[in-house]
Structure formats: structure tokens, C-alpha cells
Design a protein around this motif. Structure first.
Motif, PDB file in Angstrom:
ATOM      1  N   LEU A 262      -4.101  17.649   2.732  1.00 18.65           N
ATOM      2  CA  LEU A 262      -3.051  18.209   3.586  1.00 18.65           C
ATOM      3  C   LEU A 262      -2.164  17.171   4.271  1.00 18.65           C
ATOM      4  O   LEU A 262      -1.217  17.548   4.959  1.00 18.65           O
ATOM      5  N   ASN A 263      -2.493  15.899   4.125  1.00 21.11           N
ATOM      6  CA  ASN A 263      -1.768  14.817   4.784  1.00 21.11           C
ATOM      7  C   ASN A 263      -1.845  14.939   6.316  1.00 21.11           C
ATOM      8  O   ASN A 263      -0.948  14.528   7.023  1.00 21.11           O
ATOM      9  N   TYR A 264      -2.910  15.530   6.820  1.00 20.17           N
ATOM     10  CA  TYR A 264      -3.150  15.639   8.264  1.00 20.17           C
ATOM     11  C   TYR A 264      -4.358  14.769   8.566  1.00 20.17           C
ATOM     12  O   TYR A 264      -5.488  15.152   8.260  1.00 20.17           O
ATOM     13  N   ASP A 265      -4.122  13.604   9.146  1.00 19.66           N
ATOM     14  CA  ASP A 265      -5.212  12.666   9.383  1.00 19.66           C
ATOM     15  C   ASP A 265      -5.601  12.659  10.854  1.00 19.66           C
ATOM     16  O   ASP A 265      -4.927  12.074  11.697  1.00 19.66           O
ATOM     17  N   PHE A 266      -6.711  13.320  11.159  1.00 21.54           N
ATOM     18  CA  PHE A 266      -7.225  13.426  12.515  1.00 21.54           C
ATOM     19  C   PHE A 266      -7.526  12.043  13.091  1.00 21.54           C
ATOM     20  O   PHE A 266      -7.263  11.769  14.257  1.00 21.54           O
TER      21      PHE A 266
ATOM     22  N   LYS B 264       3.337  14.582   8.376  1.00 18.48           N
ATOM     23  CA  LYS B 264       4.568  13.952   7.921  1.00 18.48           C
ATOM     24  C   LYS B 264       4.239  12.627   7.265  1.00 18.48           C
ATOM     25  O   LYS B 264       3.190  12.041   7.507  1.00 18.48           O
ATOM     26  N   GLU B 265       5.143  12.178   6.422  1.00 16.49           N
ATOM     27  CA  GLU B 265       4.985  10.880   5.778  1.00 16.49           C
ATOM     28  C   GLU B 265       5.398   9.789   6.751  1.00 16.49           C
ATOM     29  O   GLU B 265       6.171  10.015   7.673  1.00 16.49           O
ATOM     30  N   GLY B 266       4.904   8.600   6.528  1.00 18.61           N
ATOM     31  CA  GLY B 266       5.316   7.465   7.341  1.00 18.61           C
ATOM     32  C   GLY B 266       4.421   7.275   8.540  1.00 18.61           C
ATOM     33  O   GLY B 266       3.349   7.849   8.657  1.00 18.61           O
ATOM     34  N   ARG B 267       4.893   6.473   9.467  1.00 16.29           N
ATOM     35  CA  ARG B 267       4.095   6.105  10.627  1.00 16.29           C
ATOM     36  C   ARG B 267       3.974   7.270  11.594  1.00 16.29           C
ATOM     37  O   ARG B 267       4.948   7.918  11.934  1.00 16.29           O
TER      38      ARG B 267
ATOM     39  N   PRO C 203       0.809  -1.237   0.000  1.00 19.10           N
ATOM     40  CA  PRO C 203       0.000   0.000   0.000  1.00 19.10           C
ATOM     41  C   PRO C 203       0.835   1.277   0.000  1.00 19.10           C
ATOM     42  O   PRO C 203       0.360   2.326  -0.425  1.00 19.10           O
ATOM     43  N   SER C 204       2.088   1.204   0.459  1.00 25.80           N
ATOM     44  CA  SER C 204       2.948   2.387   0.492  1.00 25.80           C
ATOM     45  C   SER C 204       3.713   2.592  -0.810  1.00 25.80           C
ATOM     46  O   SER C 204       4.476   3.550  -0.928  1.00 25.80           O
ATOM     47  N   LYS C 205       3.518   1.708  -1.778  1.00 27.00           N
ATOM     48  CA  LYS C 205       4.210   1.831  -3.063  1.00 27.00           C
ATOM     49  C   LYS C 205       3.687   3.060  -3.802  1.00 27.00           C
ATOM     50  O   LYS C 205       2.490   3.287  -3.906  1.00 27.00           O
ATOM     51  N   GLU C 206       4.616   3.852  -4.321  1.00 26.66           N
ATOM     52  CA  GLU C 206       4.233   5.049  -5.055  1.00 26.66           C
ATOM     53  C   GLU C 206       3.753   4.671  -6.454  1.00 26.66           C
ATOM     54  O   GLU C 206       4.353   3.840  -7.129  1.00 26.66           O
ATOM     55  N   VAL C 207       2.671   5.290  -6.876  1.00 29.52           N
ATOM     56  CA  VAL C 207       2.143   5.077  -8.216  1.00 29.52           C
ATOM     57  C   VAL C 207       2.946   5.949  -9.179  1.00 29.52           C
ATOM     58  O   VAL C 207       3.126   7.145  -8.931  1.00 29.52           O
ATOM     59  N   ASN C 208       3.432   5.349 -10.240  1.00 28.46           N
ATOM     60  CA  ASN C 208       4.333   6.026 -11.180  1.00 28.46           C
ATOM     61  C   ASN C 208       3.833   7.405 -11.603  1.00 28.46           C
ATOM     62  O   ASN C 208       2.712   7.554 -12.072  1.00 28.46           O
ATOM     63  N   GLY C 209       4.713   8.389 -11.425  1.00 31.48           N
ATOM     64  CA  GLY C 209       4.450   9.727 -11.915  1.00 31.48           C
ATOM     65  C   GLY C 209       3.448  10.558 -11.134  1.00 31.48           C
ATOM     66  O   GLY C 209       3.202  11.705 -11.490  1.00 31.48           O
ATOM     67  N   THR C 210       2.865  10.018 -10.084  1.00 35.91           N
ATOM     68  CA  THR C 210       1.851  10.781  -9.348  1.00 35.91           C
ATOM     69  C   THR C 210       2.377  11.370  -8.051  1.00 35.91           C
ATOM     70  O   THR C 210       1.821  12.334  -7.545  1.00 35.91           O
ATOM     71  N   GLY C 211       3.407  10.758  -7.484  1.00 38.22           N
ATOM     72  CA  GLY C 211       3.893  11.185  -6.188  1.00 38.22           C
ATOM     73  C   GLY C 211       3.002  10.742  -5.038  1.00 38.22           C
ATOM     74  O   GLY C 211       3.191  11.146  -3.904  1.00 38.22           O
ATOM     75  N   LYS C 212       1.986   9.921  -5.332  1.00 37.79           N
ATOM     76  CA  LYS C 212       1.051   9.435  -4.318  1.00 37.79           C
ATOM     77  C   LYS C 212       1.182   7.921  -4.167  1.00 37.79           C
ATOM     78  O   LYS C 212       1.491   7.207  -5.111  1.00 37.79           O
TER      79      LYS C 212
ATOM     80  N   LEU D 173      -0.312   4.031  -3.168  1.00 37.60           N
ATOM     81  CA  LEU D 173      -1.526   3.275  -3.474  1.00 37.60           C
ATOM     82  C   LEU D 173      -2.617   3.502  -2.438  1.00 37.60           C
ATOM     83  O   LEU D 173      -3.789   3.637  -2.775  1.00 37.60           O
ATOM     84  N   LYS D 174      -2.226   3.547  -1.159  1.00 35.00           N
ATOM     85  CA  LYS D 174      -3.229   3.734  -0.109  1.00 35.00           C
ATOM     86  C   LYS D 174      -3.928   5.090  -0.240  1.00 35.00           C
ATOM     87  O   LYS D 174      -5.091   5.224   0.118  1.00 35.00           O
ATOM     88  N   TRP D 175      -3.249   6.088  -0.793  1.00 33.80           N
ATOM     89  CA  TRP D 175      -3.872   7.390  -1.012  1.00 33.80           C
ATOM     90  C   TRP D 175      -5.012   7.242  -2.019  1.00 33.80           C
ATOM     91  O   TRP D 175      -6.089   7.806  -1.834  1.00 33.80           O
ATOM     92  N   PHE D 176      -4.786   6.471  -3.082  1.00 36.82           N
ATOM     93  CA  PHE D 176      -5.828   6.255  -4.085  1.00 36.82           C
ATOM     94  C   PHE D 176      -7.004   5.471  -3.499  1.00 36.82           C
ATOM     95  O   PHE D 176      -8.162   5.727  -3.835  1.00 36.82           O
ATOM     96  N   GLY D 177      -6.705   4.517  -2.612  1.00 33.93           N
ATOM     97  CA  GLY D 177      -7.784   3.788  -1.933  1.00 33.93           C
ATOM     98  C   GLY D 177      -8.641   4.724  -1.106  1.00 33.93           C
ATOM     99  O   GLY D 177      -9.874   4.635  -1.118  1.00 33.93           O
ATOM    100  N   GLN D 178      -8.001   5.649  -0.399  1.00 33.92           N
ATOM    101  CA  GLN D 178      -8.743   6.626   0.399  1.00 33.92           C
ATOM    102  C   GLN D 178      -9.496   7.609  -0.493  1.00 33.92           C
ATOM    103  O   GLN D 178     -10.596   8.055  -0.151  1.00 33.92           O
ATOM    104  N   ALA D 179      -8.927   7.955  -1.653  1.00 33.11           N
ATOM    105  CA  ALA D 179      -9.612   8.857  -2.579  1.00 33.11           C
ATOM    106  C   ALA D 179     -10.895   8.201  -3.102  1.00 33.11           C
ATOM    107  O   ALA D 179     -11.930   8.864  -3.245  1.00 33.11           O
ATOM    108  N   ILE D 180     -10.833   6.905  -3.384  1.00 28.65           N
ATOM    109  CA  ILE D 180     -12.025   6.180  -3.826  1.00 28.65           C
ATOM    110  C   ILE D 180     -13.078   6.196  -2.716  1.00 28.65           C
ATOM    111  O   ILE D 180     -14.271   6.389  -2.978  1.00 28.65           O
TER     112      ILE D 180
END
Length: 155
Positions: A109-113, A143-146, A16-25, A27-34
């Protein structure tokens, strides 16, 4: 062990932490976007079943990589999100609006309450519970990561 049997390991799935080519995001970000789109459609009256089906599938995908529900924060997060969506759809519609806004802020914003709240649970924190810990948890910059409440002993 149970998840390895049930989900057959990770079946060669990308992490899930693998970056999708060319997006800078990731996989888990895309799952949350869906989830954000399905949640918005549900609130507009289309129905919540697509959201519930995606939540269960996405949680199963995350479980392939984080098989310890009690100790792994990513899986705790997915299980809590799935439960909150079920509760919101059937009992407390206001909860879904809160989740929609919270998830939107997390995506932009990458700020997850939600993660910050979970990090304060006794199993996830490394410092004694205090007002300072709560303040530091919610005012820390994104921040990125855990994310962990307080300083982890292994860092």
C-alpha cells in the motif's frame, strides 16, 4: 566523510530511488521485498542470519547515498530496521511479527508506519509536537518521495 572512505563513495551504484525497468518499482522496494521474504523465512524457523546479513548489506548500500545518519531519514530508517531485527531475533519475537506486517503493508500500500513514526522524532519534524501533528502524520494518504511530519519550510 567516514562513509566515503569506508564505502568508497557510491562506487557507481544505482541510486535506491532508481526505477527498475518495466516494473514501476524502485530498487529500494526490491530491497525491502527481500527483507520481507527473509523475515518470513526466519520466523518459520530457517534462521535469522540471512536477514541480518542482508540488513547490514542493504544499510551499507543506502549509506553510500545518505551518509549523515543523524539527518538523513532513509539511513535512520535502515539503521532502526536493522536494530529492530536484531532485537526481535534475540529478545522479542513479537517485534518481528509486527515488522513483518508493517513491511508487508508498506510494500503493498506504500503506507510505511515505521517511517511515519521516525518522522515524529525532533530531528525529523518541522512543526512543534502536538496531537494534531500525530493525527495528521498517521492519517495522511500514502505518497511517493520523502515523508515528513508537518509542513517542511522548503516546500
Amino acid at each position: 566523510f567516514f562513509f566515503d572512505l569506508f564505502f568508497f563513495g557510491n562506487m557507481g551504484l544505482p541510486h535506491p530511488s532508481k526505477e527498475v525497468n518495466g516494473t514501476g518499482k524502485q530498487l529500494k522496494w526490491f530491497g525491502q521485498a527481500i527483507i520481507e521474504v527473509l523475515l518470513l523465512l526466519g520466523l518459520w524457523g530457517i534462521g535469522f542470519w540471512p536477514l541480518h546479513i542482508w540488513n547490514i548489506a542493504f544499510t551499507g548500500y543506502i549509506a553510500c547515498f545518505f551518509p549523515r545518519p543523524v539527518k538523513d531519514l532513509p539511513l535512520q530508517y535502515r539503521l532502526a530496521w536493522t536494530a529492530a531485527c536484531f532485537v526481535g531475533a534475540f529478545m522479542a519475537r513479537t517485534l518481528l511479527w509486527i515488522l513483518l506486517v508493517s513491511n508487508g503493508v508498506a510494500l503493498v500500500l506504500n503506507y510505511d508506519f515505521f517511517v511515519r513514526m521516525l518522522s515524529l522524532l525532533p530531528i525529523n519534524r518541522y512543526e512543534p509536537f502536538s496531537a494534531k501533528l500525530v493525527m495528521d502524520t498517521f492519517t495522511a494518504s500514502p505518497k511517493e518521495g520523502r515523508f515528513s511530519a508537518g509542513k517542511r519550510p522548503d516546500i
